[in-house]
Scaffold this active site. Structure first.
Site, PDB file in Angstrom:
ATOM      1  CB  ILE A  94      -1.063   0.132   1.236  1.00 36.10           C
ATOM      2  CG1 ILE A  94      -2.012  -0.939   0.875  1.00 36.10           C
ATOM      3  CG2 ILE A  94      -1.346   1.407   1.579  1.00 36.10           C
ATOM      4  CD1 ILE A  94      -3.061  -1.004   2.060  1.00 36.10           C
ATOM      5  CB  ILE A  97       0.461   1.375  -4.653  1.00 36.64           C
ATOM      6  CG1 ILE A  97       0.842   0.114  -5.113  1.00 36.64           C
ATOM      7  CG2 ILE A  97      -0.659   1.878  -5.431  1.00 36.64           C
ATOM      8  CD1 ILE A  97      -0.173  -1.120  -5.409  1.00 36.64           C
ATOM      9  CD  GLU A  98      -2.318   5.181  -1.477  1.00 41.83           C
ATOM     10  OE1 GLU A  98      -2.666   6.446  -1.548  1.00 41.83           O
ATOM     11  OE2 GLU A  98      -3.455   4.843  -1.593  1.00 41.83           O
ATOM     12  CB  THR A  99       3.690   7.930  -0.965  1.00 41.09           C
ATOM     13  OG1 THR A  99       4.423   7.205  -0.011  1.00 41.09           O
ATOM     14  CG2 THR A  99       2.470   8.667  -0.676  1.00 41.09           C
ATOM     15  CE1 TYR A 290      -4.062   2.040  -3.886  1.00 38.07           C
ATOM     16  CE2 TYR A 290      -5.400   0.560  -2.456  1.00 38.07           C
ATOM     17  CZ  TYR A 290      -4.334   1.501  -2.730  1.00 38.07           C
ATOM     18  OH  TYR A 290      -3.492   1.824  -1.561  1.00 38.07           O
TER      19      TYR A 290
END
Length: 305
Positions: A94, A97-99, A290
């Site tokens: 997570i 993928i987020e940052t 996602y």
């Protein structure tokens, strides 16, 4: 400030006990960002296909970055798994993928982003007014000035990209320093992501997706149940009656499950049974692509480690 901003400041002060003049001063310091309205209004011509969407998230760099981030934060990830039952690789994926493991946390001042969307983006103004209020409350609770933090163009913050309401509800102090820092404390990031998933009903030890077997004679009828790549959720027995089941031997579950389709190429697709934990990941971001990317990246990172 404008009349609508002044009215909002009065309402926030009355509801929260924050000082009205302070709220007015902060909002007066917020800057309208036309670029944010442009970014929000960009029409999605057609959602990407899985093979287009997944490629950057499953790159060798992203996998290697995940292995490194896991090594660097092994202790916090183990503690989080012991406490909430969320596997380390899911948390790591997570964050990846987020940052990109905290490398890209956003360059807009959060107050500019939220105020722009709260007052100059009518389509979703009520949502962003709520988030702006949460952000001002958060700044008071965490003791920072609301004029400093930076985030995404929608106001998502820190390494895990929490919106202010999620920050207030789900973020935790996991390094024991009595404050929550989603930018600088990897332990707080790990604990907050794991707590978020647990609070949205993550099942420890539960599956996410398994390959589906679809009987040929039922195939057309089954695929008609897919809407945008996922079906409604039904008990496994109901699926079995329609010739659908897990392609591998897995323990039965009581909760309803869905069917998931991922486009592997322009002419080919794979089909999966989506278990409850798959839907928990979609609570972080409501996209089947996602959630599937998180699951695939998590597996790749675990294997590479």
């Amino acid at each position: 400030p404008r009349d609508d901003v002044r009215a909002f400041a009065a309402e926030v002060a009355a509801e929260t006990g924050l000082d009205r003049r302070s709220v007015e001063r902060w909002l007066a310091a917020a800057r309208f960002q036309p670029q944010i309205v442009t970014l929000m209004s960009k029409p999605i011509v057609e959602p990407p296909k899985w093979f287009e969407y997944a490629t950057p998230f499953l790159s060798a760099d992203r996998i290697a970055g995940g292995v490194a981030w896991w090594r660097a934060n092994e202790d916090a990830l183990e503690r989080a798994e012991a406490k909430w039952g969320v596997p380390p690789e899911i948390v790591v994926a997570i964050v990846g993928i987020e940052t990109s493991y905290g490398r890209l946390t956003g360059s807009f001042r959060v107050i500019d982003a939220l105020a722009t969307l709260a007052f100059d983006y009518p389509r979703r103004a009520p949502f962003f007014r709520g988030e702006l209020k949460e952000f001002l409350l958060l700044s008071g609770e965490q003791g920072f000035t609301p004029l400093v933090p930076k985030g995404s163009f929608a106001g998502a913050m820190g390494v895990p990209q929490f919106m202010p309401g999620s920050f207030r509800r789900y973020a935790v102090d996991f390094d024991g320093d009595a404050r929550i820092d989603l930018w600088g404390s990897a332990a707080d990031v790990v604990g907050s992501v794991a707590n978020y998933l647990a609070r949205h009903d993550w099942q420890p030890g539960g599956r996410t997706i398994v390959p589906a077997a679809i009987a040929d004679e039922h195939r057309d009828a089954v695929l008609r149940r897919l809407d945008g790549g996922t079906s409604e959720r039904r008990p496994l027995d109901a699926w079995a009656g329609d010739g659908v089941g897990p392609a591998t031997l897995v323990e039965p579950v009581d909760e309803p499950v869905g069917l998931l389709m991922l486009e592997e190429s322009p002419s080919d697709a794979s089909y999966w049974i989506a278990y409850p934990n798959f839907y928990v990941i979609t609570r972080y971001n409501r996209s089947r692509l996602y959630a599937s990317a998180v699951i695939n990246l998590a597996e790749a990172i675990r294997a590479a480690r």
